[in-house]
Design a protein around this motif. Structure first.
Motif, PDB file in Angstrom:
ATOM      1  N   LEU A 110     -49.758  -6.905  15.919  1.00 22.10           N
ATOM      2  CA  LEU A 110     -48.301  -8.055  17.141  1.00 22.10           C
ATOM      3  C   LEU A 110     -48.729  -9.065  16.753  1.00 22.10           C
ATOM      4  N   ASN A 111     -48.332 -10.100  17.011  1.00 23.04           N
ATOM      5  CA  ASN A 111     -48.461 -11.391  17.309  1.00 23.04           C
ATOM      6  C   ASN A 111     -47.689 -12.609  17.563  1.00 23.04           C
ATOM      7  N   GLY A 112     -47.635 -13.627  17.554  1.00 27.04           N
ATOM      8  CA  GLY A 112     -46.777 -14.698  18.397  1.00 27.04           C
ATOM      9  C   GLY A 112     -45.445 -14.208  19.235  1.00 27.04           C
ATOM     10  N   LEU A 113     -45.878 -13.264  19.988  1.00 25.34           N
ATOM     11  CA  LEU A 113     -44.817 -12.994  21.071  1.00 25.34           C
ATOM     12  C   LEU A 113     -45.345 -13.932  22.343  1.00 25.34           C
ATOM     13  N   VAL A 114     -44.751 -15.083  22.206  1.00 26.66           N
ATOM     14  CA  VAL A 114     -45.057 -15.666  23.295  1.00 26.66           C
ATOM     15  C   VAL A 114     -43.452 -16.582  23.664  1.00 26.66           C
ATOM     16  N   GLU A 115     -42.440 -17.304  24.492  1.00 23.05           N
ATOM     17  CA  GLU A 115     -41.486 -16.968  24.400  1.00 23.05           C
ATOM     18  C   GLU A 115     -41.252 -19.141  24.682  1.00 23.05           C
ATOM     19  N   PRO A 162     -44.242 -20.882  18.540  1.00 21.98           N
ATOM     20  CA  PRO A 162     -43.384 -21.220  17.482  1.00 21.98           C
ATOM     21  C   PRO A 162     -42.905 -20.285  16.562  1.00 21.98           C
ATOM     22  N   THR A 163     -41.618 -20.602  16.063  1.00 21.69           N
ATOM     23  CA  THR A 163     -40.452 -18.691  15.745  1.00 21.69           C
ATOM     24  C   THR A 163     -41.313 -18.620  14.532  1.00 21.69           C
ATOM     25  N   GLU A 164     -42.477 -19.514  13.640  1.00 20.54           N
ATOM     26  CA  GLU A 164     -43.316 -19.201  12.334  1.00 20.54           C
ATOM     27  C   GLU A 164     -44.205 -18.377  12.760  1.00 20.54           C
ATOM     28  N   GLU A 165     -44.458 -17.907  14.015  1.00 19.45           N
ATOM     29  CA  GLU A 165     -45.653 -17.534  14.308  1.00 19.45           C
ATOM     30  C   GLU A 165     -45.549 -15.989  14.568  1.00 19.45           C
ATOM     31  N   CYS A 166     -44.254 -15.587  14.561  1.00 19.05           N
ATOM     32  CA  CYS A 166     -43.929 -14.748  15.509  1.00 19.05           C
ATOM     33  C   CYS A 166     -43.149 -13.308  14.562  1.00 19.05           C
ATOM     34  N   CYS A 167     -43.582 -12.728  14.238  1.00 15.49           N
ATOM     35  CA  CYS A 167     -43.949 -11.549  15.563  1.00 15.49           C
ATOM     36  C   CYS A 167     -44.627 -10.523  14.708  1.00 15.49           C
ATOM     37  N   GLY A 168     -45.207 -10.343  13.717  1.00 15.26           N
ATOM     38  CA  GLY A 168     -45.875  -9.829  13.762  1.00 15.26           C
ATOM     39  C   GLY A 168     -45.776  -9.076  11.861  1.00 15.26           C
ATOM     40  N   GLN A 169     -46.866  -8.676  11.483  1.00 11.95           N
ATOM     41  CA  GLN A 169     -47.231  -8.594  10.429  1.00 11.95           C
ATOM     42  C   GLN A 169     -47.042  -6.514   9.597  1.00 11.95           C
ATOM     43  N   ILE A 170     -46.438  -6.290   8.956  1.00 15.02           N
ATOM     44  CA  ILE A 170     -46.377  -4.359   8.143  1.00 15.02           C
ATOM     45  C   ILE A 170     -47.363  -4.769   7.364  1.00 15.02           C
ATOM     46  N   ALA A 171     -48.597  -4.065   7.346  1.00 10.25           N
ATOM     47  CA  ALA A 171     -49.044  -3.741   6.030  1.00 10.25           C
ATOM     48  C   ALA A 171     -49.215  -2.630   5.131  1.00 10.25           C
ATOM     49  N   LEU A 172     -49.264  -2.292   3.918  1.00 12.30           N
ATOM     50  CA  LEU A 172     -49.237  -1.247   2.932  1.00 12.30           C
ATOM     51  C   LEU A 172     -50.084  -1.182   1.894  1.00 12.30           C
ATOM     52  N   LEU A 173     -51.247  -0.467   2.307  1.00 13.40           N
ATOM     53  CA  LEU A 173     -51.998   0.339   1.142  1.00 13.40           C
ATOM     54  C   LEU A 173     -51.773   0.700  -0.405  1.00 13.40           C
ATOM     55  N   ASP A 174     -52.378  -0.099  -0.932  1.00 12.97           N
ATOM     56  CA  ASP A 174     -52.194   0.890  -2.623  1.00 12.97           C
ATOM     57  C   ASP A 174     -53.433   1.664  -2.718  1.00 12.97           C
ATOM     58  N   GLY A 175     -53.316   2.534  -2.707  1.00 15.04           N
ATOM     59  CA  GLY A 175     -55.168   3.303  -2.579  1.00 15.04           C
ATOM     60  C   GLY A 175     -55.869   3.486  -4.168  1.00 15.04           C
ATOM     61  N   ALA A 176     -54.867   3.692  -4.385  1.00 13.69           N
ATOM     62  CA  ALA A 176     -55.499   3.264  -5.987  1.00 13.69           C
ATOM     63  C   ALA A 176     -55.755   2.120  -6.558  1.00 13.69           C
ATOM     64  N   THR A 230     -52.725 -13.326  19.855  1.00 21.68           N
ATOM     65  CA  THR A 230     -52.404 -12.211  19.309  1.00 21.68           C
ATOM     66  C   THR A 230     -52.105 -11.306  20.091  1.00 21.68           C
ATOM     67  N   ALA A 231     -51.528 -10.024  20.423  1.00 20.58           N
ATOM     68  CA  ALA A 231     -50.740  -9.640  21.338  1.00 20.58           C
ATOM     69  C   ALA A 231     -51.914  -8.827  21.905  1.00 20.58           C
ATOM     70  N   ASN A 232     -52.198  -7.724  23.557  1.00 17.32           N
ATOM     71  CA  ASN A 232     -52.803  -6.798  23.648  1.00 17.32           C
ATOM     72  C   ASN A 232     -52.689  -5.907  23.726  1.00 17.32           C
ATOM     73  N   PRO A 233     -52.721  -4.898  23.174  1.00 13.95           N
ATOM     74  CA  PRO A 233     -52.287  -3.517  23.214  1.00 13.95           C
ATOM     75  C   PRO A 233     -51.766  -2.514  24.227  1.00 13.95           C
ATOM     76  N   ARG A 234     -53.084  -2.678  25.167  1.00 17.78           N
ATOM     77  CA  ARG A 234     -52.783  -1.691  26.301  1.00 17.78           C
ATOM     78  C   ARG A 234     -51.761  -2.663  27.166  1.00 17.78           C
ATOM     79  N   ASP A 235     -51.118  -4.073  27.090  1.00 20.49           N
ATOM     80  CA  ASP A 235     -50.769  -4.794  27.837  1.00 20.49           C
ATOM     81  C   ASP A 235     -49.257  -5.241  26.962  1.00 20.49           C
ATOM     82  N   LEU A 236     -47.894  -5.155  26.436  1.00 24.94           N
ATOM     83  CA  LEU A 236     -47.053  -5.738  26.444  1.00 24.94           C
ATOM     84  C   LEU A 236     -46.400  -6.349  26.843  1.00 24.94           C
ATOM     85  N   SER A 237     -46.267  -6.015  28.264  1.00 21.58           N
ATOM     86  CA  SER A 237     -45.126  -6.577  29.620  1.00 21.58           C
ATOM     87  C   SER A 237     -45.595  -8.473  29.628  1.00 21.58           C
TER      88      SER A 237
END
Length: 397
Positions: free
Chosen positions: A270-275, A278-292, A373-380
């Motif tokens: 999670l990153n770019g969660l700023v009121e 810039p919208t192009e920096e919001c709101c995060g990425q999903i990563a998927l690993l190919d183990g092979a 970057t967001a703070n995983p301990r505080d997203l309020s």
């Protein structure tokens, strides 16, 4: 609108912050999701893209055995004292982010998966490392399905303190994840061969109990998952590499079809969660690993757009990664080069180790912006910052 105020609000490019928790009613709504029609045409997976190379900067380990899961824990006050944890056939081991030193371990059982979640918010939030144990192994657990060991990570000493073991019946669990819910609690999500199961948790005086358990079906099932810390939704990887978003009261929503043939890990940043940011920096990425192949495909958290793929290459004194058995993706400040988060891959082979790269290096390689970057301990929402003004009286001669 003040750009210095961090929010998670509804709006274009900004996610909705929902009240935390997963009630029995919400779980029942989630379970009401139907099965996809059997005759639905399934398009072929997209072709692979050329993976950009990112230097592996650090190597931690070797671990005592094959690594089956990787997760990060953020320190409440000292970023460089954060931890990266690995689940192995000999238990859990935790390494210090700053120097890779082993600082904690819990052994005597075979851990087949690992997840980290926080109860509460802010510096006092209690982090839990949750390991999955197949019952009937050498640890002497029961034999009718998986068990989950909950370890509290001490905020000061960074030790792993066993709280309880939660037994959940039933087989066919492929993977799991733990994370916050819409009402402030925690939930354990199991990915199964025929769908998924969500279990709401209550933690009191070191004891973990299940308060509600419901399940849903999905053709082909799911194998890996990651919880969205903003709204409690779950990103689930299907065995064919497709990524779905699971939310209470809705059928599984396809986020992206991927060319990944052997999904070995999924993560969320999670990153770019700023009121007003810039919208192009919001709101995060999903990563998927190919183990092979050890390649990691990244997709936009909001619309599932492909951002690209990366692989970890050798640096001056750290080897690259070919086949990988597990992945950890961290957002938050972990100090120095990891101030925006980190990507960790577990190598396959006789000498399993973790190799790390900074998340900002990953995004730079893809040529994509990375918001704060967001703070995983505080997203309020944060308190609005007062403008800094210097008042100087100028006297004309």
């Amino acid at each position: 609108m003040n750009k210095n105020r961090r929010q998670t609000l509804c709006g274009p490019g900004i996610p909705c912050r929902l009240a935390p928790g997963l009630t029995a009613a919400a779980l029942l709504a989630l379970a009401a999701c139907g099965r996809e029609p059997a005759d639905s045409p399934q398009p072929p997976p997209p072709e692979r893209v050329e993976a950009r190379e990112v230097a592996a900067v650090d190597e931690f380990g070797p671990a005592p055995a094959r690594i089956a899961g990787v997760a990060f824990w953020a320190h409440p006050g000292l970023p460089f004292n954060g931890l990266v944890l690995a689940a192995t056939a000999d238990g859990i081991v935790a390494y210090n982010i700053e120097d890779g030193r082993e600082v904690a371990a819990a052994g005597g059982f075979s851990a087949t998966g690992l997840s980290v979640a926080y109860a509460g918010e802010g510096p006092s939030a209690q982090g839990y490392a949750v390991a999955r144990v197949e019952r009937g192994d050498e640890s002497g657990e029961r034999s009718d399905g998986p068990a989950y060991r909950f370890y509290a990570v001490d905020n000061a000493e960074r030790t792993l303190v066993l709280q309880t073991t939660l037994f959940i019946g039933g087989r066919g669990v492929e993977g799991f994840c733990v994370g916050p819910t819409r009402e402030g609690g925690l939930a354990l999500h199991e990915m199964r061969a025929d769908g998924w199961r969500a279990t709401a948790l209550e933690i009191r005086d070191g004891a973990v109990t299940a308060t509600a358990t419901e399940s849903g079906t999905h053709e082909g099932g799911f194998s890996r998952c990651a919880v969205d810390d903003v709204d409690g939704a779950v990103y689930a990887a299907a065995p064919d590499g497709a990524i779905y978003r699971l939310e209470a009261g809705a059928e599984p929503a396809l986020l992206a079809r991927t060319p990944v043939k052997e999904p070995a890990g999924i993560g969320l940043a999670l990153n770019g969660l700023v009121e007003g940011g810039p919208t192009e920096e919001c709101c995060g990425q999903i990563a998927l690993l190919d183990g092979a192949t050890g390649e990691v495909y990244l997709y936009d958290r909001e619309d599932g757009a492909l951002l690209g793929a990366v692989r970890l290459k050798a640096s001056f004194d750290v080897d690259g990664v070919g086949e990988a058995t597990a992945m950890g993706l961290a957002y938050g400040n972990y100090g120095a080069i990891y101030r925006d988060g980190a990507l960790a891959l577990a190598t396959n082979g006789a000498r399993p180790v973790l190799r790390l790269a900074p998340l900002n290096g990953v995004m730079d390689a893809l040529g994509k912006p990375l918001g704060p970057t967001a703070n995983p301990r505080d997203l309020s929402p944060q308190e609005e910052e007062e403008p800094f003004v210097i008042d100087i009286d100028i006297v004309n001669p």
